[in-house]
Scaffold this motif. Structure first.
Motif, mmCIF file in Angstrom:
data_model
loop_
_atom_site.group_PDB
_atom_site.id
_atom_site.type_symbol
_atom_site.label_atom_id
_atom_site.label_comp_id
_atom_site.label_asym_id
_atom_site.label_seq_id
_atom_site.Cartn_x
_atom_site.Cartn_y
_atom_site.Cartn_z
ATOM 1 N N UNK A 129 0.680 -1.504 -0.068
ATOM 2 C CA UNK A 129 -0.595 -0.107 -0.060
ATOM 3 C C UNK A 129 0.584 1.391 0.000
ATOM 4 N N UNK A 132 1.946 1.588 -3.183
ATOM 5 C CA UNK A 132 0.673 2.477 -4.182
ATOM 6 C C UNK A 132 1.204 3.863 -3.833
ATOM 7 N N UNK B 67 -4.279 -5.696 -6.728
ATOM 8 C CA UNK B 67 -4.303 -4.495 -5.840
ATOM 9 C C UNK B 67 -4.923 -3.255 -6.315
ATOM 10 N N UNK B 68 -4.519 -2.571 -7.681
ATOM 11 C CA UNK B 68 -5.565 -1.087 -7.560
ATOM 12 C C UNK B 68 -7.480 -1.832 -7.834
ATOM 13 N N UNK B 70 -8.439 -3.220 -6.036
ATOM 14 C CA UNK B 70 -9.150 -3.591 -4.674
ATOM 15 C C UNK B 70 -9.192 -2.427 -3.788
ATOM 16 N N UNK B 71 -8.386 -1.466 -4.268
ATOM 17 C CA UNK B 71 -8.115 -0.122 -3.661
ATOM 18 C C UNK B 71 -9.618 0.458 -4.488
ATOM 19 N N UNK B 74 -12.168 -0.309 -2.597
ATOM 20 C CA UNK B 74 -11.911 -0.255 -0.988
ATOM 21 C C UNK B 74 -12.972 1.314 -0.739
#
Lengths: 177, 165
Positions: A129, A132, B67-68, B70-71, B74
């Motif tokens: 995280x 990112x 990941x993105x 998931x972001x 979120x």
């Protein structure tokens, strides 16, 4: 003077020059960082076990130019740049901080033990995280952080000596004077 | 019979190209609320994957794309609007992550470039064609010989009762 036949020839030459330049000098996988000349994002991470007291945003604003290297034990290209970082550490050229990206604590610690630790502090970004937040999209990446904690530049891919001399050394000198 | 055979063959060869994009919906990532899920997919479809460049993060199975995604989900559950979610990613990765980049100073060349090139091309073509038709006129207007003129007059005169003034 009938030079009109030169028009298509010159047009071709112009296009060829542009394409030649783009082919050999531009890298489409290199996306310029959005964070350059902005403050580093807020973060606070625990250290790789046995390698320093952890890493937070406040540790980066040191009053001098430092490097923040994003690395991982699973990253093959990181091994390419690692000896150079060890060298920088030995010569005390610049302080390097390590952001361990999407790794496991044991694997990261083993990796640092095997290859040596060039980092002054390390932080484990287990979920990626913080990466990112920094706009990281591949490992390795190396951020150049200014005396006040602003991001001055980002090098994508393994850091080589020519790249260091060209892009980072001038920044180190600029901060001294 | 032979025609049918050909048709089947043609279908077999071309069908893969007609197949709809699979949309790679990663089922385990879905949100509970269908409306929110639809928004998440809508946004993800417009976010460019940084690793595979010409895929959206919705279609890509790269680690970072996951990941993105998931972001995005979120941020939506945290109550962000669509624009706020996009903003969140643009702040980190720049306009580059948008498959549909906004029109502004740094991207104007991207947007109007093709139109400018088209206009320049059109202008050059008009100039070229003008020049050519001009050349043709000078080349074809040769003066008639005396006999030809006489023949022409005769033809015109025989045509009507001579109301040409």
């Amino acid at each position: 003077m009938q030079l009109r036949f030169l028009v298509p020839v010159l047009t071709f030459v112009a296009i060829a020059v542009v394409m030649w330049y783009a082919l050999f000098n531009l890298n489409p996988t290199e996306i310029p960082s959005e964070l350059v000349s902005k403050a580093a994002p807020e973060f606070s991470l625990e250290a790789v076990p046995g390698y320093g007291p952890g890493l937070a945003k406040s540790d980066l604003a040191t009053g001098k130019v430092v490097l923040l290297n994003v690395f991982a034990s699973w990253c093959v290209a990181c091994m390419v740049e690692h000896p150079f970082f060890m060298e920088l550490r030995e010569q005390d050229t610049v302080d390097i901080y390590g952001l361990n990206y999407k790794d496991t604590p044991t694997a990261a610690a083993e990796w640092l033990q095997r290859h040596g630790n060039p980092y002054k502090r390390t932080g484990m970004d287990l979920k990626g995280r913080v990466g990112i937040d920094f706009g990281v999209y591949g490992v390795p990446e190396t951020f150049v952080i200014g005396p006040d904690g602003t991001i001055l530049d980002k090098v994508i891919g393994p850091l080589t000596r020519p790249m260091f001399d060209m892009r980072i050394r001038p920044l180190l000198k600029g901060a001294e004077s | 019979m032979k025609a049918l055979c050909h048709l089947t063959l043609l279908l077999c060869v071309t069908l893969p190209f007609f197949a709809l994009p699979a949309g790679a919906v990663f089922l385990d990532e879905r949100l509970e609320d269908p409306a929110q899920e639809a928004r998440a997919r809508d946004i993800s479809g417009d976010i460019r994957c940084l690793v595979c460049q010409n895929q959206s993060i919705l279609d890509s199975n790269a680690d970072l794309a996951q990941d993105l995604r998931q972001i995005v989900r979120e941020r939506i559950t945290l109550g962000d609007s669509d624009a706020e979610v996009r903003d969140y990613l643009v702040r980190r990765y720049g306009d580059w992550v948008l498959l549909d980049p906004p029109f502004k100073m740094t991207t104007y060349l991207l947007w109007i470039g093709p139109a400018v090139i088209f206009l320049i091309g059109a202008l050059l073509m008009i100039l070229f064609l003008r020049g050519r038709s001009g050349q043709n006129e000078t080349a074809t207007t040769t003066v008639l010989t005396r006999e030809e003129q006489a023949e022409l007059d005769r033809l015109f005169d025989s045509d009507g009762p001579g109301d040409r003034s």
